[in-house]
Scaffold this motif. Structure first.
Motif, PDB file in Angstrom:
ATOM      1  N   SER A 145       0.817  -1.214   0.000  1.00  0.00           N
ATOM      2  CA  SER A 145       0.000   0.000   0.000  1.00  0.00           C
ATOM      3  C   SER A 145       0.850   1.264   0.000  1.00  0.00           C
ATOM      4  O   SER A 145       0.324   2.362  -0.182  1.00  0.00           O
ATOM      5  CB  SER A 145      -0.940   0.008   1.204  1.00  0.00           C
ATOM      6  OG  SER A 145      -0.215   0.126   2.409  1.00  0.00           O
ATOM      7  N   GLY A 146       2.159   1.104   0.199  1.00  0.00           N
ATOM      8  CA  GLY A 146       3.014   2.299   0.249  1.00  0.00           C
ATOM      9  C   GLY A 146       2.634   3.149   1.438  1.00  0.00           C
ATOM     10  O   GLY A 146       2.494   2.646   2.549  1.00  0.00           O
ATOM     11  N   GLU A 147       2.410   4.391   1.190  1.00  0.00           N
ATOM     12  CA  GLU A 147       2.017   5.301   2.281  1.00  0.00           C
ATOM     13  C   GLU A 147       0.561   5.713   2.179  1.00  0.00           C
ATOM     14  O   GLU A 147       0.144   6.700   2.781  1.00  0.00           O
ATOM     15  CB  GLU A 147       2.934   6.523   2.265  1.00  0.00           C
ATOM     16  CG  GLU A 147       4.379   6.155   2.566  1.00  0.00           C
ATOM     17  CD  GLU A 147       5.294   7.367   2.603  1.00  0.00           C
ATOM     18  OE1 GLU A 147       4.798   8.506   2.706  1.00  0.00           O
ATOM     19  OE2 GLU A 147       6.509   7.157   2.527  1.00  0.00           O
ATOM     20  N   SER A 148      -0.235   4.926   1.425  1.00  0.00           N
ATOM     21  CA  SER A 148      -1.636   5.295   1.237  1.00  0.00           C
ATOM     22  C   SER A 148      -2.528   4.927   2.424  1.00  0.00           C
ATOM     23  O   SER A 148      -3.636   5.430   2.541  1.00  0.00           O
ATOM     24  CB  SER A 148      -2.185   4.670  -0.046  1.00  0.00           C
ATOM     25  OG  SER A 148      -2.175   3.268   0.045  1.00  0.00           O
ATOM     26  N   LEU A 149      -2.032   4.055   3.308  1.00  0.00           N
ATOM     27  CA  LEU A 149      -2.798   3.676   4.497  1.00  0.00           C
ATOM     28  C   LEU A 149      -2.004   4.004   5.753  1.00  0.00           C
ATOM     29  O   LEU A 149      -0.779   3.838   5.784  1.00  0.00           O
ATOM     30  CB  LEU A 149      -3.100   2.170   4.497  1.00  0.00           C
ATOM     31  CG  LEU A 149      -3.975   1.601   3.384  1.00  0.00           C
ATOM     32  CD1 LEU A 149      -4.057   0.076   3.499  1.00  0.00           C
ATOM     33  CD2 LEU A 149      -5.374   2.198   3.435  1.00  0.00           C
ATOM     34  N   SER A 150      -2.704   4.424   6.788  1.00  0.00           N
ATOM     35  CA  SER A 150      -2.046   4.663   8.075  1.00  0.00           C
ATOM     36  C   SER A 150      -1.770   3.328   8.745  1.00  0.00           C
ATOM     37  O   SER A 150      -2.337   2.296   8.361  1.00  0.00           O
ATOM     38  CB  SER A 150      -2.948   5.521   8.977  1.00  0.00           C
ATOM     39  OG  SER A 150      -4.083   4.766   9.389  1.00  0.00           O
ATOM     40  N   GLU A 153      -4.977   1.818   9.932  1.00  0.00           N
ATOM     41  CA  GLU A 153      -5.774   1.236   8.849  1.00  0.00           C
ATOM     42  C   GLU A 153      -5.194  -0.119   8.417  1.00  0.00           C
ATOM     43  O   GLU A 153      -5.941  -1.070   8.169  1.00  0.00           O
ATOM     44  CB  GLU A 153      -5.828   2.185   7.647  1.00  0.00           C
ATOM     45  CG  GLU A 153      -6.664   3.432   7.900  1.00  0.00           C
ATOM     46  CD  GLU A 153      -6.526   4.470   6.796  1.00  0.00           C
ATOM     47  OE1 GLU A 153      -7.572   5.040   6.420  1.00  0.00           O
ATOM     48  OE2 GLU A 153      -5.392   4.713   6.311  1.00  0.00           O
TER      49      GLU A 153
END
Length: 196
Positions: A145-150, A153
């Motif tokens: 997800s890279g940095e798209s999810l905290s 999350e």
């Protein structure tokens, strides 16, 4: 790293020499052996062989360091797990052509659904214990997800995957059977490819 011009010209010279003498780069017997091992067509095996020779600068072995710098591997967030699938580990730091071909077949060979399923499982089993636990899922989801999810999350997604996919609600991991039951009906095969 790019192949030095001197090495590249030596490789090309030996290849052209074989063509002009009428000798195949790979004997018919070896080609059949490689085809049976990998499931690739002869033209694909020849292309893979030539790229292997380019990466190794004509050597018999491909080092882990060079492998990690191949286009299509170096930018992959799972490159260390791909290395494990190819057979690299602390003790094995290099592969011969057969090992490279066998590793590539796990990802790119047509018609090897069961092998691809095992490879997909192995990619996500970060601690190599034969099961996918919550920590494995958190690492996998975080990477893809890279940095798209905290981080919260990612943890929620991992928990949901475990609770919805495990055959036993008390179980805190996915067995290969659980993974197979959930993933096999999807079109995972077309997505598990290495662009090399």
């Amino acid at each position: 790293p790019p192949v030095p011009l001197k090495s590249m010209s030596a490789i090309m010279s030996s290849i052209f020499g074989l063509f002009f003498r009428g000798e195949p780069l790979i004997s018919e017997e070896k080609m059949e052996e490689y085809r049976m091992l990998s499931g690739f067509k002869p033209k694909d095996i020849l292309r893979i062989y030539l790229s292997f020779r380019k990466y190794t600068e004509g050597s018999e072995f491909l080092s882990r360091e060079v492998f990690l710098n191949i286009e299509g591997i170096k930018c992959n967030p799972l490159k260390d797990r791909i290395c494990v699938c190819f057979g690299f580990d602390e003790e094995i730091g290099k592969l011969d052509f057969v090992g490279y071909l066998r590793g590539l077949a796990q990802f790119n060979s047509p018609g090897k659904r069961d092998l691809k399923l095992k490879t997909a499982f192995k990619l996500q089993d970060f601690d190599d214990d034969g099961q996918i636990n919550k920590d494995d899922l958190i690492k996998y989801i975080g990477r893809i997800s890279g940095e798209s999810l905290s981080s919260e999350e990612i943890e929620t997604v991992a928990s949901n995957v475990l609770s919805e996919s495990s055959s036993d609600p008390k179980q805190e991991f996915l067995s290969f059977a659980d993974f197979q039951r959930v993933v096999a009906p999807s079109d995972f095969q077309s997505k598990l490819l290495l662009p090399i």
